[in-house]
Design a protein around this motif. Structure first.
Motif, mmCIF file in Angstrom:
data_model
loop_
_atom_site.group_PDB
_atom_site.id
_atom_site.type_symbol
_atom_site.label_atom_id
_atom_site.label_comp_id
_atom_site.label_asym_id
_atom_site.label_seq_id
_atom_site.Cartn_x
_atom_site.Cartn_y
_atom_site.Cartn_z
ATOM 1 N N GLN A 159 -14.364 0.864 2.680
ATOM 2 C CA GLN A 159 -13.356 1.155 1.671
ATOM 3 C C GLN A 159 -14.047 1.494 0.346
ATOM 4 O OE1 GLN A 159 -12.795 -2.063 3.480
ATOM 5 N NE2 GLN A 159 -11.824 -0.696 4.960
ATOM 6 N N ILE A 160 -13.349 2.245 -0.476
ATOM 7 C CA ILE A 160 -13.832 2.551 -1.821
ATOM 8 C C ILE A 160 -12.966 1.783 -2.809
ATOM 9 C CG2 ILE A 160 -14.054 4.353 -3.569
ATOM 10 C CD1 ILE A 160 -14.685 6.327 -1.341
ATOM 11 N N VAL A 161 -13.610 1.083 -3.733
ATOM 12 C CA VAL A 161 -12.890 0.286 -4.727
ATOM 13 C C VAL A 161 -13.214 0.826 -6.117
ATOM 14 C CG1 VAL A 161 -12.543 -2.016 -5.705
ATOM 15 C CG2 VAL A 161 -12.936 -1.756 -3.243
ATOM 16 N N SER A 162 -12.184 1.033 -6.907
ATOM 17 C CA SER A 162 -12.380 1.544 -8.261
ATOM 18 C C SER A 162 -13.023 0.484 -9.147
ATOM 19 C CB SER A 162 -11.041 1.976 -8.861
ATOM 20 O OG SER A 162 -10.209 0.839 -9.082
ATOM 21 N N LYS A 163 -13.638 0.938 -10.226
ATOM 22 C CA LYS A 163 -14.205 0.024 -11.219
ATOM 23 C C LYS A 163 -13.206 -0.265 -12.335
ATOM 24 C CE LYS A 163 -18.891 1.561 -10.194
ATOM 25 N NZ LYS A 163 -20.170 2.127 -10.720
ATOM 26 N N SER A 164 -12.165 0.552 -12.388
ATOM 27 C CA SER A 164 -11.096 0.361 -13.361
ATOM 28 C C SER A 164 -9.798 0.130 -12.586
ATOM 29 C CB SER A 164 -10.980 1.598 -14.260
ATOM 30 O OG SER A 164 -10.559 2.720 -13.493
ATOM 31 N N ASN A 165 -8.671 0.232 -13.265
ATOM 32 C CA ASN A 165 -7.394 0.065 -12.563
ATOM 33 C C ASN A 165 -6.809 1.404 -12.123
ATOM 34 O OD1 ASN A 165 -6.624 1.021 -15.115
ATOM 35 N ND2 ASN A 165 -4.680 -0.103 -15.059
ATOM 36 N N GLN A 166 -7.640 2.456 -12.151
ATOM 37 C CA GLN A 166 -7.198 3.771 -11.693
ATOM 38 C C GLN A 166 -8.247 4.387 -10.774
ATOM 39 O OE1 GLN A 166 -6.433 5.809 -15.525
ATOM 40 N NE2 GLN A 166 -4.291 5.932 -14.884
ATOM 41 N N PRO A 220 0.834 -1.211 0.000
ATOM 42 C CA PRO A 220 0.000 0.000 0.000
ATOM 43 C C PRO A 220 0.864 1.255 0.000
ATOM 44 C CG PRO A 220 0.039 -0.983 2.184
ATOM 45 C CD PRO A 220 0.754 -1.947 1.280
ATOM 46 N N VAL A 221 0.293 2.348 -0.492
ATOM 47 C CA VAL A 221 0.999 3.633 -0.511
ATOM 48 C C VAL A 221 0.121 4.674 0.177
ATOM 49 C CG1 VAL A 221 2.019 5.449 -1.923
ATOM 50 C CG2 VAL A 221 2.182 3.052 -2.661
ATOM 51 N N ASP A 245 -3.558 -2.067 -4.133
ATOM 52 C CA ASP A 245 -4.045 -2.945 -5.197
ATOM 53 C C ASP A 245 -4.943 -4.003 -4.559
ATOM 54 O OD1 ASP A 245 -3.320 -4.003 -8.205
ATOM 55 O OD2 ASP A 245 -3.705 -5.651 -6.815
ATOM 56 N N THR A 246 -6.087 -4.268 -5.171
ATOM 57 C CA THR A 246 -7.052 -5.178 -4.542
ATOM 58 C C THR A 246 -6.506 -6.594 -4.360
ATOM 59 O OG1 THR A 246 -8.034 -5.508 -6.736
ATOM 60 C CG2 THR A 246 -9.129 -3.946 -5.256
ATOM 61 N N LYS A 247 -5.453 -6.937 -5.080
ATOM 62 C CA LYS A 247 -4.840 -8.257 -4.899
ATOM 63 C C LYS A 247 -3.457 -8.149 -4.273
ATOM 64 C CE LYS A 247 -7.451 -10.499 -8.592
ATOM 65 N NZ LYS A 247 -7.392 -11.306 -9.848
ATOM 66 N N GLY A 248 -3.164 -6.955 -3.731
ATOM 67 C CA GLY A 248 -1.883 -6.756 -3.074
ATOM 68 C C GLY A 248 -1.927 -7.165 -1.609
ATOM 69 N N LYS A 249 -0.835 -6.916 -0.901
ATOM 70 C CA LYS A 249 -0.725 -7.277 0.512
ATOM 71 C C LYS A 249 -0.755 -6.001 1.353
ATOM 72 C CE LYS A 249 2.240 -11.210 -0.648
ATOM 73 N NZ LYS A 249 3.589 -11.809 -0.494
ATOM 74 N N PHE A 285 -4.166 16.651 -7.892
ATOM 75 C CA PHE A 285 -5.004 15.489 -8.149
ATOM 76 C C PHE A 285 -4.098 14.263 -8.054
ATOM 77 C CE2 PHE A 285 -7.267 18.895 -10.314
ATOM 78 C CZ PHE A 285 -8.582 18.650 -9.950
ATOM 79 N N THR A 286 -4.462 13.333 -7.186
ATOM 80 C CA THR A 286 -3.630 12.148 -6.962
ATOM 81 C C THR A 286 -4.308 10.931 -7.572
ATOM 82 O OG1 THR A 286 -2.748 13.065 -4.900
ATOM 83 C CG2 THR A 286 -2.564 10.679 -5.213
ATOM 84 N N THR A 287 -3.630 10.287 -8.514
ATOM 85 C CA THR A 287 -4.185 9.118 -9.191
ATOM 86 C C THR A 287 -3.362 7.883 -8.842
ATOM 87 O OG1 THR A 287 -5.023 10.432 -11.041
ATOM 88 C CG2 THR A 287 -4.743 8.070 -11.415
ATOM 89 N N TYR A 288 -4.034 6.894 -8.266
ATOM 90 C CA TYR A 288 -3.415 5.589 -8.040
ATOM 91 C C TYR A 288 -3.678 4.711 -9.266
ATOM 92 C CZ TYR A 288 -2.808 6.491 -3.002
ATOM 93 O OH TYR A 288 -2.427 6.994 -1.775
ATOM 94 N N THR A 289 -2.642 4.008 -9.703
ATOM 95 C CA THR A 289 -2.757 3.066 -10.812
ATOM 96 C C THR A 289 -2.293 1.702 -10.326
ATOM 97 O OG1 THR A 289 -2.350 4.801 -12.447
ATOM 98 C CG2 THR A 289 -2.024 2.545 -13.166
ATOM 99 N N ALA A 290 -3.097 0.666 -10.590
ATOM 100 C CA ALA A 290 -2.794 -0.668 -10.070
ATOM 101 C C ALA A 290 -2.882 -1.711 -11.175
ATOM 102 C CB ALA A 290 -3.772 -1.016 -8.949
ATOM 103 N N PRO A 291 -2.226 -2.858 -10.989
ATOM 104 C CA PRO A 291 -2.389 -3.952 -11.950
ATOM 105 C C PRO A 291 -3.834 -4.448 -12.014
ATOM 106 C CG PRO A 291 -0.459 -4.307 -10.569
ATOM 107 C CD PRO A 291 -1.210 -3.163 -9.969
ATOM 108 N N ASN A 292 -4.528 -4.349 -10.895
ATOM 109 C CA ASN A 292 -5.919 -4.807 -10.833
ATOM 110 C C ASN A 292 -6.818 -3.599 -10.567
ATOM 111 O OD1 ASN A 292 -5.345 -7.857 -10.913
ATOM 112 N ND2 ASN A 292 -4.027 -7.155 -9.243
ATOM 113 N N ASN A 293 -7.648 -3.654 -9.550
ATOM 114 C CA ASN A 293 -8.433 -2.492 -9.140
ATOM 115 C C ASN A 293 -7.741 -1.812 -7.965
ATOM 116 O OD1 ASN A 293 -10.492 -4.778 -10.058
ATOM 117 N ND2 ASN A 293 -11.332 -2.796 -10.656
#
Length: 241
Positions: free
Chosen positions: A208-215, A149-150, A236-240, A158-166
């Protein structure tokens, strides 16, 4: 005759007490052409005055539009002694109760929000102010997520998180007595504020809020002037974590 006179006088007095307040209806409110001019309700009220008194037995609704590339800042002034029902509906359909003596602003995004007021026989006062604004030409930063996590501190970008998944956003409370100021934020699906509104940092205190895309994009409206410590983190939803 005297009793009849007293009854009529009492009735007139009762009516005059309640006629001091306003009567509201259902309204559709659009931003003015000159967005430097706020919308006030009632229109003969402003924030330098005590909240305006309302008449009893009313059910009123305001549908307030927010144009694309704009947001609305709303301050409610309410003194109902906790009587009646006063609610606001966010664009994502989340409903929040409006409380007495809470003048921390609310932020609403495209496309519309709604205010409901339902009162019965109890007296009270309720007013509000709406200011529409264009989004600032602010900096943007992108934070890639992997397994870890970050966390992030409120800033002016504007802060955009980008993940391999959601992307999952996790929130933290403030160190203050009240967390109401966290409403001054917005979370969007995707890479900028034009994405679907998903909630705000205050919502993160309960879920928690979960994105519908990977951003997922976060913007905090002036919170960096109040808080210099971590209030949220992206995962990342599949991260640790």
């Amino acid at each position: 005759m005297l009793l009849q006179f007293l009854f009529i006088s009492s009735s007139l007095l009762f009516q005059s007490v309640y006629s001091e307040g306003y009567t509201c209806a259902d309204y559709l409110v659009n931003p003015p052409l000159d967005i430097t001019k706020p919308y006030y309700f009632p229109n003969d009220w402003n924030e330098s005055m005590p909240p305006a008194k309302y008449n009893p037995s009313q059910n009123c609704n305001w549908q307030i539009n927010v144009l694309e590339d704009m947001y609305a800042t709303v301050t409610f002034y309410k003194d109902s002694n906790k009587a009646g029902s006063f609610d606001v509906y966010y664009p994502d359909k989340v409903t929040v109760a409006i409380h007495d003596d809470d003048i921390n602003p609310y932020i609403f995004t495209y496309q519309q929000f709604r205010v409901n007021m339902f009162v019965q026989n109890q007296p009270g006062a309720f007013s509000f102010k709406v200011v529409w604004s264009n989004y600032p030409n602010a900096c943007s930063k992108t934070i890639p997520l992997n397994d870890s996590p970050v966390p992030n501190v409120p800033d002016t970008c504007f802060t955009t998180y980008t993940a391999p998944n959601n992307v999952m956003l996790v929130g933290f409370p403030t160190k203050e007595d009240s967390d109401d100021a966290l409403r001054q934020s917005a979370v969007f699906d995707g890479g900028d504020y034009r994405g679907e509104y998903l909630g705000n940092l205050y919502d993160l205190l309960n879920t928690q809020i979960v994105s519908k895309s990977n951003q997922l994009t976060v913007y905090t409206f002036g919170l960096s002037e109040k808080y210099n410590y971590t209030l949220y983190m992206g995962v990342d939803t599949k991260g640790k974590w």
